[in-house]
Enzyme design. Structure first.
Site, PDB file in Angstrom:
ATOM      1  N   TYR A   1       0.832  -1.222   0.000  1.00  0.00           N
ATOM      2  CA  TYR A   1       0.000   0.000   0.000  1.00  0.00           C
ATOM      3  C   TYR A   1       0.855   1.257   0.000  1.00  0.00           C
ATOM      4  CZ  TYR A   1      -4.361  -2.462   0.119  1.00  0.00           C
ATOM      5  OH  TYR A   1      -5.423  -3.252  -0.262  1.00  0.00           O
TER       6      TYR A   1
ATOM      7  N   ARG B   1       1.993   1.933  -3.481  1.00  0.00           N
ATOM      8  CA  ARG B   1       0.925   2.561  -4.276  1.00  0.00           C
ATOM      9  C   ARG B   1       0.723   4.017  -3.857  1.00  0.00           C
ATOM     10  NH1 ARG B   1      -3.941  -1.523  -3.471  1.00  0.00           N
ATOM     11  NH2 ARG B   1      -5.079  -0.117  -4.850  1.00  0.00           N
TER      12      ARG B   1
ATOM     13  N   GLN C   1     -14.712   1.638  -8.375  1.00  0.00           N
ATOM     14  CA  GLN C   1     -14.047   0.528  -7.691  1.00  0.00           C
ATOM     15  C   GLN C   1     -12.689   0.992  -7.187  1.00  0.00           C
ATOM     16  OE1 GLN C   1     -14.766  -3.445  -9.943  1.00  0.00           O
ATOM     17  NE2 GLN C   1     -14.721  -1.833 -11.483  1.00  0.00           N
ATOM     18  N   ASN C   2     -12.262   2.145  -7.655  1.00  0.00           N
ATOM     19  CA  ASN C   2     -10.932   2.638  -7.321  1.00  0.00           C
ATOM     20  C   ASN C   2     -10.927   3.227  -5.909  1.00  0.00           C
ATOM     21  OD1 ASN C   2     -10.324   1.913  -9.922  1.00  0.00           O
ATOM     22  ND2 ASN C   2     -10.570   3.988 -10.732  1.00  0.00           N
TER      23      ASN C   2
ATOM     24  N   HIS D   1     -15.202   0.280  -2.976  1.00  0.00           N
ATOM     25  CA  HIS D   1     -14.108  -0.542  -2.438  1.00  0.00           C
ATOM     26  C   HIS D   1     -13.266   0.218  -1.429  1.00  0.00           C
ATOM     27  CE1 HIS D   1     -14.227  -3.381  -6.171  1.00  0.00           C
ATOM     28  NE2 HIS D   1     -15.208  -3.598  -5.330  1.00  0.00           N
TER      29      HIS D   1
ATOM     30  N   CYS E   1      -8.464   1.577  12.411  1.00  0.00           N
ATOM     31  CA  CYS E   1      -8.050   0.583  13.409  1.00  0.00           C
ATOM     32  C   CYS E   1      -8.819  -0.712  13.184  1.00  0.00           C
ATOM     33  CB  CYS E   1      -8.337   1.109  14.822  1.00  0.00           C
ATOM     34  SG  CYS E   1      -7.990  -0.124  16.091  1.00  0.00           S
TER      35      CYS E   1
ATOM     36  N   CYS F   1      -6.005   2.320  20.779  1.00  0.00           N
ATOM     37  CA  CYS F   1      -5.924   0.963  21.363  1.00  0.00           C
ATOM     38  C   CYS F   1      -4.482   0.597  21.710  1.00  0.00           C
ATOM     39  CB  CYS F   1      -6.399  -0.076  20.365  1.00  0.00           C
ATOM     40  SG  CYS F   1      -8.015   0.206  19.766  1.00  0.00           S
TER      41      CYS F   1
ATOM     42  N   THR G   1     -12.784  -0.999 -16.726  1.00  0.00           N
ATOM     43  CA  THR G   1     -12.856  -2.100 -15.767  1.00  0.00           C
ATOM     44  C   THR G   1     -12.883  -3.428 -16.509  1.00  0.00           C
ATOM     45  OG1 THR G   1     -14.075  -3.090 -13.913  1.00  0.00           O
ATOM     46  CG2 THR G   1     -15.398  -1.968 -15.598  1.00  0.00           C
TER      47      THR G   1
ATOM     48  N   ASN H   1     -13.021   0.958 -23.098  1.00  0.00           N
ATOM     49  CA  ASN H   1     -11.906   0.117 -22.680  1.00  0.00           C
ATOM     50  C   ASN H   1     -10.906   0.059 -23.829  1.00  0.00           C
ATOM     51  OD1 ASN H   1     -10.306  -2.136 -21.599  1.00  0.00           O
ATOM     52  ND2 ASN H   1     -12.012  -2.402 -20.191  1.00  0.00           N
TER      53      ASN H   1
HETATM   54  C1  BV8 Z   1     -17.499  -9.948  -1.504  1.00  0.00           C
HETATM   55  C2  BV8 Z   1      -9.781  -2.628  -2.929  1.00  0.00           C
HETATM   56  C3  BV8 Z   1     -18.919 -11.174  -0.058  1.00  0.00           C
HETATM   57  C4  BV8 Z   1      -8.468  -3.047  -2.410  1.00  0.00           C
HETATM   58  C5  BV8 Z   1     -10.583  -4.368  -4.443  1.00  0.00           C
HETATM   59  C6  BV8 Z   1     -16.070 -16.222  -7.872  1.00  0.00           C
HETATM   60  C7  BV8 Z   1     -17.010 -15.632  -8.688  1.00  0.00           C
HETATM   61  C8  BV8 Z   1     -17.531 -14.377  -8.390  1.00  0.00           C
HETATM   62  C9  BV8 Z   1     -17.102 -13.697  -7.250  1.00  0.00           C
HETATM   63  C10 BV8 Z   1     -16.161 -14.272  -6.462  1.00  0.00           C
HETATM   64  C11 BV8 Z   1     -15.644 -15.530  -6.752  1.00  0.00           C
HETATM   65  N1  BV8 Z   1     -14.748 -15.832  -5.780  1.00  0.00           N
HETATM   66  C12 BV8 Z   1     -14.687 -14.804  -4.886  1.00  0.00           C
HETATM   67  C13 BV8 Z   1     -15.543 -13.864  -5.299  1.00  0.00           C
HETATM   68  C14 BV8 Z   1     -15.824 -12.593  -4.634  1.00  0.00           C
HETATM   69  C15 BV8 Z   1     -14.718 -11.574  -4.909  1.00  0.00           C
HETATM   70  C16 BV8 Z   1     -14.437 -11.479  -6.400  1.00  0.00           C
HETATM   71  O1  BV8 Z   1     -15.170 -10.854  -7.130  1.00  0.00           O
HETATM   72  N2  BV8 Z   1     -13.347 -12.121  -6.852  1.00  0.00           N
HETATM   73  C17 BV8 Z   1     -13.056 -12.082  -8.278  1.00  0.00           C
HETATM   74  C18 BV8 Z   1     -11.628 -11.613  -8.507  1.00  0.00           C
HETATM   75  C19 BV8 Z   1     -13.303 -13.469  -8.837  1.00  0.00           C
HETATM   76  N3  BV8 Z   1     -15.252 -10.325  -4.447  1.00  0.00           N
HETATM   77  C20 BV8 Z   1     -15.094  -9.984  -3.158  1.00  0.00           C
HETATM   78  O2  BV8 Z   1     -14.463 -10.611  -2.350  1.00  0.00           O
HETATM   79  C21 BV8 Z   1     -15.831  -8.716  -2.742  1.00  0.00           C
HETATM   80  N4  BV8 Z   1     -16.557  -8.991  -1.527  1.00  0.00           N
HETATM   81  O3  BV8 Z   1     -17.835 -10.578  -2.468  1.00  0.00           O
HETATM   82  O4  BV8 Z   1     -17.989 -10.121  -0.237  1.00  0.00           O
HETATM   83  C22 BV8 Z   1     -19.173 -11.273   1.393  1.00  0.00           C
HETATM   84  C23 BV8 Z   1     -20.469 -11.040   1.862  1.00  0.00           C
HETATM   85  C24 BV8 Z   1     -20.713 -11.174   3.205  1.00  0.00           C
HETATM   86  C25 BV8 Z   1     -19.675 -11.513   4.100  1.00  0.00           C
HETATM   87  C26 BV8 Z   1     -18.369 -11.716   3.613  1.00  0.00           C
HETATM   88  C27 BV8 Z   1     -18.101 -11.606   2.249  1.00  0.00           C
HETATM   89  C28 BV8 Z   1     -14.861  -7.597  -2.456  1.00  0.00           C
HETATM   90  C29 BV8 Z   1     -14.177  -7.194  -3.745  1.00  0.00           C
HETATM   91  C30 BV8 Z   1     -13.354  -5.929  -3.507  1.00  0.00           C
HETATM   92  C31 BV8 Z   1     -11.889  -6.259  -3.596  1.00  0.00           C
HETATM   93  N5  BV8 Z   1     -11.121  -5.011  -3.455  1.00  0.00           N
HETATM   94  N6  BV8 Z   1      -9.944  -3.218  -4.268  1.00  0.00           N
HETATM   95  C32 BV8 Z   1      -7.344  -2.327  -3.105  1.00  0.00           C
HETATM   96  O5  BV8 Z   1      -7.564  -1.636  -4.122  1.00  0.00           O
HETATM   97  O6  BV8 Z   1      -6.217  -2.459  -2.594  1.00  0.00           O
HETATM   98  S1  BV8 Z   1     -10.753  -4.997  -5.991  1.00  0.00           S
HETATM   99  C33 BV8 Z   1      -9.706  -4.266  -7.089  1.00  0.00           C
HETATM  100  O7  BV8 Z   1     -10.125  -4.787  -8.349  1.00  0.00           O
HETATM  101  C34 BV8 Z   1      -9.796  -2.762  -7.257  1.00  0.00           C
HETATM  102  O8  BV8 Z   1     -10.832  -2.133  -6.555  1.00  0.00           O
HETATM  103  C35 BV8 Z   1     -10.072  -2.649  -8.761  1.00  0.00           C
HETATM  104  O9  BV8 Z   1     -10.648  -1.473  -9.136  1.00  0.00           O
HETATM  105  C36 BV8 Z   1     -10.972  -3.792  -8.855  1.00  0.00           C
HETATM  106  C37 BV8 Z   1     -11.547  -4.215 -10.119  1.00  0.00           C
HETATM  107  O10 BV8 Z   1     -10.559  -4.274 -11.061  1.00  0.00           O
HETATM  108  P1  BV8 Z   1     -10.638  -3.226 -12.243  1.00  0.00           P
HETATM  109  O11 BV8 Z   1     -10.935  -1.886 -11.676  1.00  0.00           O
HETATM  110  O12 BV8 Z   1     -11.556  -3.757 -13.267  1.00  0.00           O
HETATM  111  O13 BV8 Z   1      -9.146  -3.203 -12.663  1.00  0.00           O
HETATM  112  P2  BV8 Z   1      -8.418  -4.217 -13.681  1.00  0.00           P
HETATM  113  O14 BV8 Z   1      -6.954  -3.960 -13.621  1.00  0.00           O
HETATM  114  O15 BV8 Z   1      -8.944  -5.592 -13.453  1.00  0.00           O
HETATM  115  O16 BV8 Z   1      -8.955  -3.753 -15.116  1.00  0.00           O
HETATM  116  C38 BV8 Z   1      -8.560  -2.498 -15.653  1.00  0.00           C
HETATM  117  C39 BV8 Z   1      -9.294  -2.382 -16.960  1.00  0.00           C
HETATM  118  O17 BV8 Z   1      -8.987  -1.116 -17.529  1.00  0.00           O
HETATM  119  C40 BV8 Z   1      -8.888  -3.433 -17.978  1.00  0.00           C
HETATM  120  O18 BV8 Z   1     -10.053  -3.931 -18.608  1.00  0.00           O
HETATM  121  C41 BV8 Z   1      -8.032  -2.650 -18.991  1.00  0.00           C
HETATM  122  O19 BV8 Z   1      -8.182  -3.142 -20.311  1.00  0.00           O
HETATM  123  C42 BV8 Z   1      -8.659  -1.277 -18.895  1.00  0.00           C
HETATM  124  N7  BV8 Z   1      -7.771  -0.151 -19.225  1.00  0.00           N
HETATM  125  C43 BV8 Z   1      -6.452  -0.017 -18.973  1.00  0.00           C
HETATM  126  N8  BV8 Z   1      -6.037   1.202 -19.415  1.00  0.00           N
HETATM  127  C44 BV8 Z   1      -7.133   1.821 -19.925  1.00  0.00           C
HETATM  128  C45 BV8 Z   1      -8.242   0.967 -19.804  1.00  0.00           C
HETATM  129  N9  BV8 Z   1      -9.473   1.301 -20.236  1.00  0.00           N
HETATM  130  C46 BV8 Z   1      -9.618   2.528 -20.810  1.00  0.00           C
HETATM  131  N10 BV8 Z   1      -8.610   3.404 -20.937  1.00  0.00           N
HETATM  132  C47 BV8 Z   1      -7.365   3.092 -20.513  1.00  0.00           C
HETATM  133  N11 BV8 Z   1      -6.364   3.995 -20.662  1.00  0.00           N
END
Ligand code: BV8
Length: 255
Positions: free
Chosen positions: A66, A69, A100-101, A118, A126, A153, A192, A217
């Site tokens: 972190y 970043r 999502q950012n 997110h 804490c 704490c 995304t 995208n």
């Molecule tokens: C939850 C914060 C339930 C931290 C982030 C199987 C199937 C479905 C779901 C799941 C599964 N197994 C597990 C899950 C759930 C899981 C999930 O979805 N996993 C995925 C990976 C399979 N989700 C969770 O755990 C969520 N919580 O489900 O809770 C629950 C309920 C009750 C009790 C307990 C639990 C929580 C998800 C949040 C995770 N935290 N971020 C941090 O940032 O440090 S996610 C992280 O990914 C960021 O937030 C990021 O924004 C996010 C999504 O990614 P993208 O934004 O899409 O980024 P990425 O790099 O992937 O893509 C960028 C895109 O931009 C690309 O397409 C690229 O082509 C494009 N691009 C690049 N340059 C450009 C561009 N486009 C245009 N112009 C450009 N110049």
């Protein structure tokens, strides 16, 4: 299809636009994406870093990720894509941005209605009480200081105020995002990969409500086949032109 014909179609009725954005919108601001070729996840797997297990298992590694970043973010500014959304909001066409950012760049671009589903990397909270503080300053980000502790704490660790994988989203924020999507007749899906749930389910919900989906995208995603229009290319170049054209058409028709 040209921008002209797309915006003609999109302004056939008064629009309520909602934007769902991901890491791609901040790429041009210098923030690495998660899964692209230079994605920050590449040398790690998400479960190695952004999960409660990873933090409890190796808090130093997670804090170092972190801090790395944050060092980039401290130099970053919003780019024309962030500003284009603010412009659409100022014109009264955009209802809000669901991001999502965690980088806070959309707020710095002066968009008013934002849901940071997110969380926010600029804050640390804490693990055991409700203490929270900003940490986006040079000394915290630069220093290889010992693990940050809660001043209240004493021995509890501070953690980034973000939602990790396996953690639930803040329900108030999530409900607001769902409400906005239910009102939208146009959903902009910007930068995304559409793989992280539950946010990735929002375009499907919008489509079910009869909204038009416009994807911005640089490559196809699982949402491309669902979208009515896909504008491929860097969103920092395409979104400003799209927004200016839409605003012009909208003014001709409704103002
Ligand atoms: C939850 C914060 C339930 C931290 C982030 C199987 C199937 C479905 C779901 C799941 C599964 N197994 C597990 C899950 C759930 C899981 C999930 O979805 N996993 C995925 C990976 C399979 N989700 C969770 O755990 C969520 N919580 O489900 O809770 C629950 C309920 C009750 C009790 C307990 C639990 C929580 C998800 C949040 C995770 N935290 N971020 C941090 O940032 O440090 S996610 C992280 O990914 C960021 O937030 C990021 O924004 C996010 C999504 O990614 P993208 O934004 O899409 O980024 P990425 O790099 O992937 O893509 C960028 C895109 O931009 C690309 O397409 C690229 O082509 C494009 N691009 C690049 N340059 C450009 C561009 N486009 C245009 N112009 C450009 N110049």
């Amino acid at each position: 299809m040209s921008l002209d014909s797309i915006t003609n179609e999109l302004t056939e009725q008064k629009s309520i636009i909602v934007a769902v954005v991901g890491a791609g919108i901040s790429k041009a601001s210098g923030m690495p994406t998660f899964r692209g070729e230079d994605g920050m996840w590449n040398q790690y797997h998400a479960q190695d870093l952004a999960t409660p297990y990873a933090f409890n298992n190796n808090p130093n590694l997670v804090w170092e990720w972190y801090r790395a970043r944050m060092r980039i973010l401290l130099e970053a500014q919003p780019n024309p894509a962030h500003h284009a959304l603010t412009m659409l909001e100022k014109e009264g066409i955009l209802l809000g941005v669901i991001t999502q950012n965690v980088d806070g760049l959309q707020e710095i671009a002066k968009t008013k209605n934002i849901v940071e589903v997110h969380g926010r990397i600029r804050y640390a909270r804490c693990q055991d009480c409700d203490f929270i503080q900003r940490w986006d300053n040079k000394d915290f980000a630069k220093e290889k200081r010992k693990l940050p502790k809660c001043p209240r704490c004493e021995d509890s660790l501070l953690r980034p105020d973000v939602v990790w994988f396996g953690e639930p989203l803040n329900q108030i924020k999530w409900q607001k995002a769902v409400e906005w999507v239910n009102q939208a007749n146009i959903l902009l899906i910007i930068g995304t990969s559409g793989v992280v749930h539950p946010v990735a389910s929002l375009p499907w919900a919008a489509k079910k409500n009869g909204a038009k989906l416009v994807e911005f995208n640089i490559e196809e995603t699982p949402l491309t086949s669902l979208s009515d229009y896909s504008l491929f290319g860097p969103c920092e170049q395409i979104l400003p032109e799209f927004s200016e054209t839409l605003i012009k058409k909208y003014a001709e028709r409704y103002k």
